[in-house]
Motif scaffolding. Structure first.
Motif, PDB file in Angstrom:
ATOM      1  N   THR A   1       0.835  -1.203   0.000  1.00  0.00           N
ATOM      2  CA  THR A   1       0.000   0.000   0.000  1.00  0.00           C
ATOM      3  C   THR A   1       0.867   1.250   0.000  1.00  0.00           C
ATOM      4  N   VAL A   2       1.928   1.237   0.787  1.00  0.00           N
ATOM      5  CA  VAL A   2       2.833   2.382   0.850  1.00  0.00           C
ATOM      6  C   VAL A   2       3.522   2.579  -0.501  1.00  0.00           C
TER       7      VAL A   2
ATOM      8  N   SER B   1      -4.429   8.312  -0.401  1.00  0.00           N
ATOM      9  CA  SER B   1      -3.810   8.079   0.903  1.00  0.00           C
ATOM     10  C   SER B   1      -3.442   6.607   0.983  1.00  0.00           C
ATOM     11  N   SER B   2      -2.747   6.227   2.016  1.00  0.00           N
ATOM     12  CA  SER B   2      -2.335   4.826   2.152  1.00  0.00           C
ATOM     13  C   SER B   2      -3.529   3.910   2.427  1.00  0.00           C
ATOM     14  N   ASN B   3      -4.633   4.468   2.927  1.00  0.00           N
ATOM     15  CA  ASN B   3      -5.810   3.658   3.250  1.00  0.00           C
ATOM     16  C   ASN B   3      -6.844   3.617   2.135  1.00  0.00           C
ATOM     17  N   GLU B   4      -6.987   4.720   1.410  1.00  0.00           N
ATOM     18  CA  GLU B   4      -8.037   4.784   0.401  1.00  0.00           C
ATOM     19  C   GLU B   4      -7.725   5.833  -0.653  1.00  0.00           C
ATOM     20  N   SER B   5      -8.463   5.765  -1.720  1.00  0.00           N
ATOM     21  CA  SER B   5      -8.426   6.783  -2.766  1.00  0.00           C
ATOM     22  C   SER B   5      -9.853   7.250  -2.927  1.00  0.00           C
ATOM     23  N   LYS B   6     -10.066   8.553  -2.840  1.00  0.00           N
ATOM     24  CA  LYS B   6     -11.447   9.004  -2.952  1.00  0.00           C
ATOM     25  C   LYS B   6     -11.584  10.167  -3.919  1.00  0.00           C
TER      26      LYS B   6
ATOM     27  N   LYS C   1     -15.454   4.333  -6.209  1.00  0.00           N
ATOM     28  CA  LYS C   1     -14.273   3.467  -6.090  1.00  0.00           C
ATOM     29  C   LYS C   1     -13.441   3.670  -7.355  1.00  0.00           C
TER      30      LYS C   1
ATOM     31  N   LEU D   1       0.978   4.025  -2.906  1.00  0.00           N
ATOM     32  CA  LEU D   1       0.747   5.440  -2.599  1.00  0.00           C
ATOM     33  C   LEU D   1       1.925   6.289  -3.064  1.00  0.00           C
TER      34      LEU D   1
END
Length: 133
Positions: free
Chosen positions: A3-4, A64-69, A34, A7
């Protein structure tokens, strides 16, 4: 860790787009909020099944490392690339901010691609072609 890397790759990709094209803002295609691309890097691929459902949009992207919005919607046009002849055909003369993907897929067959075109030069849309599987 993956994930990092994704990102960081996305941020680098976006940064390169900004440097090489002036004041462009990074954007992406979204289906029901999504992101369609599998990873926002130069290696990223966009694909959808012929049976996909939902609302297709193009928007500036917050990564971001958790999500893309999706942040702000971007106007776009739609073309369809025929798998066999590679011919691009406009889906409609209309400008869109959102559209039900089923309407577009009704004019596609497996192997075709949906091509998204931004209307303003300020928006970078590096993953603009969605393969239909």
């Amino acid at each position: 860790m993956k994930t990092v890397k994704t990102l960081m790759g996305g941020l680098l990709f976006c940064g390169l787009a900004l440097v090489s094209h002036g004041q462009q803002v990074c954007s992406a295609a979204f289906l029901d909020n999504k992101m369609v691309v599998d990873e926002y890097t130069p290696k990223g691929k966009c694909s959808l099944p012929l049976t996909a459902r939902g609302e297709l949009t193009v928007a500036t992207a917050e990564l971001s490392s958790n999500e893309s919005k999706a942040v702000d919607s971007v106007p776009f046009k739609i073309a369809i690339r025929d798998e066999n002849t590679r011919t691009l055909t406009m889906y409609s003369g209309d400008d869109f901010r959102k559209i039900e993907i089923q309407k577009v897929l009704a004019k596609c067959k497996k192997g075709d691609s949906i091509v998204l075109l931004t209307l303003e030069k300020q928006y970078a849309l590096p993953h603009n072609e969605i393969l239909i599987k």
